[in-house]
Design a protein around this motif. Structure first.
Motif, PDB file in Angstrom:
ATOM      1  N   THR A 175      61.933  83.562  74.956  1.00 22.73           N
ATOM      2  CA  THR A 175      62.455  82.196  75.005  1.00 22.73           C
ATOM      3  C   THR A 175      62.956  81.838  76.404  1.00 22.73           C
ATOM      4  N   ILE A 178      59.947  80.933  78.508  1.00 21.10           N
ATOM      5  CA  ILE A 178      59.487  79.571  78.195  1.00 21.10           C
ATOM      6  C   ILE A 178      60.342  78.556  78.953  1.00 21.10           C
ATOM      7  N   TYR A 188      53.351  71.764  78.801  1.00 18.55           N
ATOM      8  CA  TYR A 188      52.483  72.271  77.741  1.00 18.55           C
ATOM      9  C   TYR A 188      52.357  71.250  76.620  1.00 18.55           C
ATOM     10  N   CYS A 191      52.189  74.950  71.827  1.00 15.93           N
ATOM     11  CA  CYS A 191      52.543  76.364  71.928  1.00 15.93           C
ATOM     12  C   CYS A 191      52.105  77.058  70.642  1.00 15.93           C
ATOM     13  N   CYS A 204      60.648  78.489  68.197  1.00 19.75           N
ATOM     14  CA  CYS A 204      60.531  77.127  67.668  1.00 19.75           C
ATOM     15  C   CYS A 204      61.759  76.285  67.976  1.00 19.75           C
ATOM     16  N   THR A 207      61.202  75.364  71.684  1.00 23.69           N
ATOM     17  CA  THR A 207      60.133  74.389  71.934  1.00 23.69           C
ATOM     18  C   THR A 207      60.440  73.034  71.324  1.00 23.69           C
ATOM     19  N   ILE A 212      57.767  70.475  72.648  1.00 21.78           N
ATOM     20  CA  ILE A 212      56.433  71.091  72.656  1.00 21.78           C
ATOM     21  C   ILE A 212      56.025  71.412  71.216  1.00 21.78           C
ATOM     22  N   THR A 214      54.515  73.238  68.141  1.00 21.45           N
ATOM     23  CA  THR A 214      54.360  74.690  68.074  1.00 21.45           C
ATOM     24  C   THR A 214      53.756  75.146  66.748  1.00 21.45           C
TER      25      THR A 214
END
Length: 292
Positions: A175, A178, A188, A191, A204, A207, A212, A214
């Protein structure tokens, strides 16, 4: 019988096997899984597909010893055979059916934790073969538990290796990497995260904060692999799903990870399974329609 052509230990208690299974190899796609049995009385073990060769008729599996069945499996050698090698099962990764032109416009990030590197690899390889490069983060607790680094390096656009203890690559959880990549200016569109449930939960959360979309694979909670045992019952977006028949991939931002992990713990004991069956009634099973 399905002959094992290659068997080796990748890391402590993590094994790779290449199995001759022509019909499975002919049809399988990234994201799907198979079920193996060592003999007629053997335990059914669902395993995601790590690689395949349609030309050679082989399927590669990677597994970690977690119980009696996988411990026995680890003792198999090249030349031995599986009694059953059933598949492909489950739904392929959703991007497999996307128009390649649209898929090529996306910036994709794959996050693999531990043995999750195995099901991530065929997805990234599939994209690479179509001229689409994706960034990949591979995380492990220590350097000694890192698997498939060279293979992943060959197919990833950019590979970022992390270890929890800082013994190799970047230090810390996936994480954090990321977060660092986004802070460095990476963008992105999607993911894909595969690994232990707790890892996917926190990926999660990260993101979702970053906006993002996921996808996660819930293969870690599968037991029977056919939807009849009820082990992989999970709530996704308020609806009951079963990882083995409806997935194994789902929108990670809609998965109730806390509920799934609680059920996973309860399912390990006979008392827990009985309690779940009583609580969930007809919804306990995956809709086979044949359970008494």
């Amino acid at each position: 019988m399905f002959k094992i052509l290659e068997a080796r230990e990748l890391a402590a208690n993590i094994y790779l096997m290449v199995v001759e299974a022509r019909r499975v190899a002919k049809k399988c796609q990234p994201g799907q899984f198979i079920i193996v049995r060592m003999d007629e009385e053997g335990e059914r073990i669902p395993l995601t597909i790590c690689d395949y060769s349609r030309e050679d008729g082989t399927v590669t599996i990677v597994f970690q010893t977690v119980g009696a069945g996988t411990m026995k499996m680890a003792g198999l050698k090249a030349g031995d055979s599986f009694h059953d090698f059933v598949g492909p099962l489950g739904c392929p990764s959703e991007f497999v059916n996307e128009p390649q032109e649209e898929l090529g416009k996306k910036k994709m990030l794959f996050v693999a934790g531990g043995v999750g590197a195995a099901p991530v690899y065929p997805q990234v390889k599939w994209l690479k073969e179509r001229g689409i490069e994706a960034d990949v983060i591979v995380g492990a607790k220590t350097k000694d538990l890192l698997i498939l680094e060279k293979e992943m390096e060959a197919v990833a656009g950019n590979l970022y290796v992390t270890t929890d203890d800082g013994s190799y690559g970047r230090s810390g959880m996936v994480t954090q990497t990321i977060k660092d990549l986004v802070a460095e200016g990476k963008r992105y569109d999607v993911c894909v995260a595969i690994g232990p449930m707790i890892m996917m939960k926190f990926v999660c959360k990260m993101t979702e904060e970053l906006g993002i979309p996921t996808i996660v694979s819930l293969n870690p909670i599968m037991v029977d692999g056919t939807g009849m045992c009820g082990a992989c019952r999970v709530t996704v977006g308020g609806e009951v799903k079963f990882a083995c028949v409806d997935g194994p991939e789902f929108d990670g931002h809609k998965v109730d990870f806390d509920q799934a992990m609680k059920r996973q713990q309860m399912y390990k004991t006979a008392e827990g399974r009985a309690a779940l069956k009583q609580q969930e009634g007809d919804a306990h099973h995956g809709g086979c329609g044949q359970c008494g």
